[in-house]
Design a protein around this motif. Structure first.
Motif, PDB file in Angstrom:
ATOM      1  N   SER A  58     -59.214 -45.685  -0.245  1.00 36.45           N
ATOM      2  CA  SER A  58     -58.940 -44.698  -1.306  1.00 36.45           C
ATOM      3  C   SER A  58     -58.022 -43.583  -0.809  1.00 36.45           C
ATOM      4  CB  SER A  58     -60.259 -44.084  -1.800  1.00 36.45           C
ATOM      5  OG  SER A  58     -61.045 -45.055  -2.425  1.00 36.45           O
ATOM      6  N   ALA A  59     -58.234 -43.152   0.446  1.00 35.90           N
ATOM      7  CA  ALA A  59     -57.377 -42.097   1.008  1.00 35.90           C
ATOM      8  C   ALA A  59     -55.941 -42.586   1.159  1.00 35.90           C
ATOM      9  CB  ALA A  59     -57.928 -41.645   2.357  1.00 35.90           C
ATOM     10  N   HIS A  65     -49.496 -43.035  -3.074  1.00 40.44           N
ATOM     11  CA  HIS A  65     -48.986 -42.887  -4.431  1.00 40.44           C
ATOM     12  C   HIS A  65     -48.897 -41.425  -4.862  1.00 40.44           C
ATOM     13  CE1 HIS A  65     -49.121 -47.169  -4.931  1.00 40.44           C
ATOM     14  NE2 HIS A  65     -50.406 -47.209  -4.649  1.00 40.44           N
ATOM     15  N   ARG A  66     -49.341 -40.551  -4.002  1.00 40.93           N
ATOM     16  CA  ARG A  66     -49.350 -39.108  -4.283  1.00 40.93           C
ATOM     17  C   ARG A  66     -50.016 -38.808  -5.627  1.00 40.93           C
ATOM     18  NH1 ARG A  66     -43.894 -39.112  -1.860  1.00 40.93           N
ATOM     19  NH2 ARG A  66     -44.169 -38.238   0.209  1.00 40.93           N
ATOM     20  N   SER A  67     -51.037 -39.646  -5.929  1.00 35.15           N
ATOM     21  CA  SER A  67     -51.736 -39.452  -7.200  1.00 35.15           C
ATOM     22  C   SER A  67     -52.604 -38.203  -7.154  1.00 35.15           C
ATOM     23  CB  SER A  67     -52.594 -40.675  -7.528  1.00 35.15           C
ATOM     24  OG  SER A  67     -53.511 -40.919  -6.480  1.00 35.15           O
ATOM     25  N   ASP A  68     -53.289 -38.006  -6.036  1.00 30.43           N
ATOM     26  CA  ASP A  68     -54.129 -36.821  -5.902  1.00 30.43           C
ATOM     27  C   ASP A  68     -54.324 -36.539  -4.414  1.00 30.43           C
ATOM     28  OD1 ASP A  68     -55.794 -34.707  -6.188  1.00 30.43           O
ATOM     29  OD2 ASP A  68     -57.392 -35.801  -7.220  1.00 30.43           O
ATOM     30  N   ILE A  69     -53.589 -35.574  -3.896  1.00 31.91           N
ATOM     31  CA  ILE A  69     -53.666 -35.229  -2.471  1.00 31.91           C
ATOM     32  C   ILE A  69     -55.060 -34.730  -2.099  1.00 31.91           C
ATOM     33  CG2 ILE A  69     -52.728 -33.720  -0.674  1.00 31.91           C
ATOM     34  CD1 ILE A  69     -50.786 -35.871  -1.602  1.00 31.91           C
ATOM     35  N   GLY A  72     -57.377 -37.490  -1.463  1.00 33.62           N
ATOM     36  CA  GLY A  72     -57.139 -38.081  -0.138  1.00 33.62           C
ATOM     37  C   GLY A  72     -57.783 -37.272   0.974  1.00 33.62           C
ATOM     38  N   ILE A  73     -57.653 -35.954   0.905  1.00 33.50           N
ATOM     39  CA  ILE A  73     -58.281 -35.078   1.908  1.00 33.50           C
ATOM     40  C   ILE A  73     -59.801 -35.207   1.837  1.00 33.50           C
ATOM     41  CG2 ILE A  73     -58.633 -32.663   2.580  1.00 33.50           C
ATOM     42  CD1 ILE A  73     -55.728 -32.181   1.533  1.00 33.50           C
ATOM     43  N   PHE A  74     -60.320 -35.240   0.613  1.00 36.32           N
ATOM     44  CA  PHE A  74     -61.756 -35.401   0.393  1.00 36.32           C
ATOM     45  C   PHE A  74     -62.253 -36.703   1.019  1.00 36.32           C
ATOM     46  CE2 PHE A  74     -65.365 -36.575  -2.306  1.00 36.32           C
ATOM     47  CZ  PHE A  74     -66.119 -35.414  -2.245  1.00 36.32           C
ATOM     48  N   ARG A  75     -61.482 -37.766   0.850  1.00 29.35           N
ATOM     49  CA  ARG A  75     -61.848 -39.076   1.420  1.00 29.35           C
ATOM     50  C   ARG A  75     -61.843 -39.038   2.954  1.00 29.35           C
ATOM     51  NH1 ARG A  75     -64.527 -41.441  -2.399  1.00 29.35           N
ATOM     52  NH2 ARG A  75     -63.412 -41.356  -4.356  1.00 29.35           N
ATOM     53  N   CYS A  76     -60.922 -38.295   3.536  1.00 32.19           N
ATOM     54  CA  CYS A  76     -60.876 -38.171   5.000  1.00 32.19           C
ATOM     55  C   CYS A  76     -62.149 -37.511   5.529  1.00 32.19           C
ATOM     56  CB  CYS A  76     -59.645 -37.383   5.439  1.00 32.19           C
ATOM     57  SG  CYS A  76     -58.105 -38.264   5.160  1.00 32.19           S
ATOM     58  N   TYR A  77     -62.615 -36.486   4.815  1.00 33.95           N
ATOM     59  CA  TYR A  77     -63.880 -35.851   5.196  1.00 33.95           C
ATOM     60  C   TYR A  77     -65.045 -36.840   5.072  1.00 33.95           C
ATOM     61  CZ  TYR A  77     -62.209 -31.096   5.800  1.00 33.95           C
ATOM     62  OH  TYR A  77     -61.588 -29.970   6.282  1.00 33.95           O
ATOM     63  N   ALA A  78     -65.025 -37.633   4.020  1.00 26.94           N
ATOM     64  CA  ALA A  78     -66.091 -38.631   3.829  1.00 26.94           C
ATOM     65  C   ALA A  78     -66.104 -39.644   4.967  1.00 26.94           C
ATOM     66  CB  ALA A  78     -65.922 -39.338   2.488  1.00 26.94           C
TER      67      ALA A  78
END
Length: 196
Positions: A58-59, A65-69, A72-78
């Motif tokens: 997901s990240a 796709h630069r859909s929602d940066i 992506g950051i949130f996914r990195c924390y996860a």
């Protein structure tokens, strides 16, 4: 014990201690409760690794796709926090020493529930990534279930019982090793007596 033979006393090796060691080994098999805990720990680790994979995918998609940066950051924390879940399941002493709360099942379960919620957050309902959303649901609900079981088991002090049984198993294994070492030493001494 000695036996008469050609005018001298020859010591006969005692077989009782060797047979008792064999009986001891047969009697002390793996503890079924600890085996069940290891299987559950494996399932939890697998669920956390699945959450890591889903969040990484997901990240990558969010950044690519630069859909929602922010997603992506949130996914990195996860991903980062899910790695803590996997490390906690290994029960590596070096890791547990710095994160004492993860030694207790309630703390471990709360962390797993948190990772499951992070994995489930921001799902794609547009139908664009149906396979990824399905994998995300499977991973988060598996880890959520494991987390709830950990919390309930921790409240019922099953984690304390597991640690107690692990200490007994370690003590038993050490005693068996010490006994084998003593038997080996005894056999060496008997050989020395026979050669003199």
């Amino acid at each position: 014990m000695h036996r008469e033979g050609e005018g001298e006393n020859v010591p006969v090796p005692l077989l009782t201690s060797a047979s008792s060691t064999t009986r001891l080994r047969r009697r002390s098999g793996p503890d079924p409760f600890l085996s069940l805990c290891r299987c559950f720990s494996f399932v939890t680790s697998f669920s956390a690794i699945l959450c890591i994979a889903v969040n990484v995918l997901s990240a990558i998609r969010s950044f690519k796709h630069r859909s929602d940066i922010f997603d992506g950051i949130f996914r990195c924390y996860a991903v980062f926090i899910a790695c803590f879940v996997v490390l906690a399941e290994t029960e590596w002493n070096f890791f547990i020493k710095f994160w004492k709360v993860l030694e207790y099942w309630v703390g471990r379960g709360m962390l797993q529930i948190f990772v499951a919620v992070l994995t489930r957050a921001f799902p794609d309902y547009s139908g664009e990534r149906r396979e990824l959303v399905l994998l995300q649901s499977i991973a988060c609900y598996m880890l959520l279930t494991c987390g709830v079981i950990y919390v309930l088991s921790g409240i019922l002090c099953i984690g304390f019982l597991k640690r107690s049984r692990q200490k007994q198993e370690i003590s038993r294994e050490q005693a068996a090793k010490d006994l084998e070492e003593l038997e080996r030493r005894r056999e060496e001494l008997e050989q020395l007596l026979l050669t003199e």
